[in-house]
Design an enzyme around this catalytic site. Structure first.
Site, short mmCIF file in Angstrom:
data_model
loop_
_atom_site.label_atom_id
_atom_site.label_comp_id
_atom_site.label_asym_id
_atom_site.label_seq_id
_atom_site.Cartn_x
_atom_site.Cartn_y
_atom_site.Cartn_z
N LYS A 1 0.84 -1.20 0.00
CA LYS A 1 0.00 0.00 0.00
C LYS A 1 0.88 1.25 0.00
CE LYS A 1 -3.77 -2.57 2.01
NZ LYS A 1 -4.46 -3.06 3.22
N ASP B 1 -10.87 3.31 3.53
CA ASP B 1 -10.92 1.85 3.34
C ASP B 1 -12.35 1.35 3.55
OD1 ASP B 1 -9.41 -0.44 2.69
OD2 ASP B 1 -9.26 -1.06 4.78
N GLN C 1 -4.86 -1.54 9.46
CA GLN C 1 -4.62 -2.83 8.80
C GLN C 1 -5.26 -3.97 9.60
OE1 GLN C 1 -3.20 -3.45 5.70
NE2 GLN C 1 -3.83 -5.55 6.10
#
Ligand code: NAP
Length: 283
Positions: free
Chosen positions: A55, A122, A99
């Site tokens: 990422k 996200d 994450q």
């Protein structure tokens, strides 16, 4: 039957990234602002470390500034919430990624839900899910968004089609079902308690597999000409559909690797740029 179309996520990701490079350039020229994606990683899960690195590299390719925040394995929910709150308040930060997975002692959904909606690039906050489901402008969950972007890129017809989604997780099965519904597909959501799964799958025009079980979907379950979307990523680089055997009776399929996965990171980048554009360009 003619050869199935390969729905290549790498090609889509490249196209998305090249568009983003231009948009970031415009943003920087007009406002002097470089978008920042803050990534929080708790503990030292090797797979998570790899994803965060990927990422970070994607950020650099499109012109986003990556900011990595590493927290120790024993971090508590309260400590993580405090870090998220700091990032929520930080004017420079356009996107916040926590994450997944976090260590067991942490209440993951509580932390996801504390991410400010305008930085939830996200798409993991429950309120973002609600907004997207109702057709609002909340940020979409990245993997479902990747699936939808690939289907759109290859002009796969969704309206009126029967989509069978196998899996109902908060980050995949549920949100992708809502996105398909919003595109006027008729959606059936299956899960571990579903009875007669093969019979249901047999009626599908589109199958989205997000089960987490290697080569789970079998050729005998499929209607000829079905579109196969394989979101699975299991040990040995295999998906949730037995693609070796299933691909030949499909009209189109996402390969594993090279399908849904590569495009997912591009969607996170896309929404991070969008967050900055909304704030600074007033789009
Ligand atoms: P998950 O949270 O484990 O959810 C799996 C789902 O499959 C659950 O809803 C479960 O049903 C259902 N299921 C399990 N066994 C089943 C069975 N025998 N029949 C029907 N349904 C069954 O997994 P996830 O996080 O959604 O991930 C799914 C897959 O996608 C994994 O392979 C993962 O590695 C991959 N993934 C890929 C990306 C990407 O970017 N490419 C991102 C995230 C995940 P219940 O709800 O009843 O338990």
């Amino acid at each position: 039957m003619s050869q199935p179309l390969v729905l290549d996520g790498r090609i889509v990701a490249k196209a998305v990234e090249s568009d983003l490079q231009q948009r970031v350039k415009v943003l920087v020229e007009k406002t002097g602002v470089t978008p920042v994606l803050a990534t929080i990683i708790v503990g030292s899960n090797p797979a998570s470390q790899t994803y965060v690195k990927m990422k970070g590299n994607a950020c650099l390719r499109v012109g986003i500034e990556p900011r990595k925040i590493e927290l120790p394995e024993e971090t508590t929910t309260e400590e993580l919430l405090a870090v998220i709150e700091e990032l929520n308040q930080d004017e420079r930060v356009s996107g916040i990624l926590l994450q997944h997975p976090v260590p067991r002692q942490i209440d993951e959904q509580k932390c996801f839900n504390s991410i400010a909606l305008d930085k939830d690039t996200d798409g993991v906050n429950t309120a973002s899910f609600g907004s997207v489901t109702m057709g609002g402008n909340g940020f979409k969950c990245a993997t479902p968004y990747s699936i939808m972007t690939i289907l759109k890129y290859y002009n796969v017809e969704l309206s009126g089609k029967h989509a069978v989604v196998i899996g109902r997780s908060p980050i995949l099965g549920k949100p992708v079902s809502m996105l398909l519904l919003n595109e006027n597909a008729t959606v059936t959501i299956c899960h571990s308690r579903t009875k007669n799964l093969p019979e249901i799958v047999k009626t599908a025009d589109i199958v989205v597999a997000c089960v987490g079980k290697a080569k789970f979907v079998q050729k005998e379950w499929l209607k000829e000409g079905v579109v196969l979307v394989d979101a699975g990523y299991n040990a040995g680089n295999v998906g949730d559909i037995d693609l070796e055997n299933c691909a030949e009776i499909s009209s189109a399929y996402t390969p594993v690797p090279g399908g849904v996965g590569p495009c997912t990171i591009a969607m996170l980048m896309s929404q991070t740029v969008e967050s900055a554009e909304r704030k600074y360009l007033d789009i």
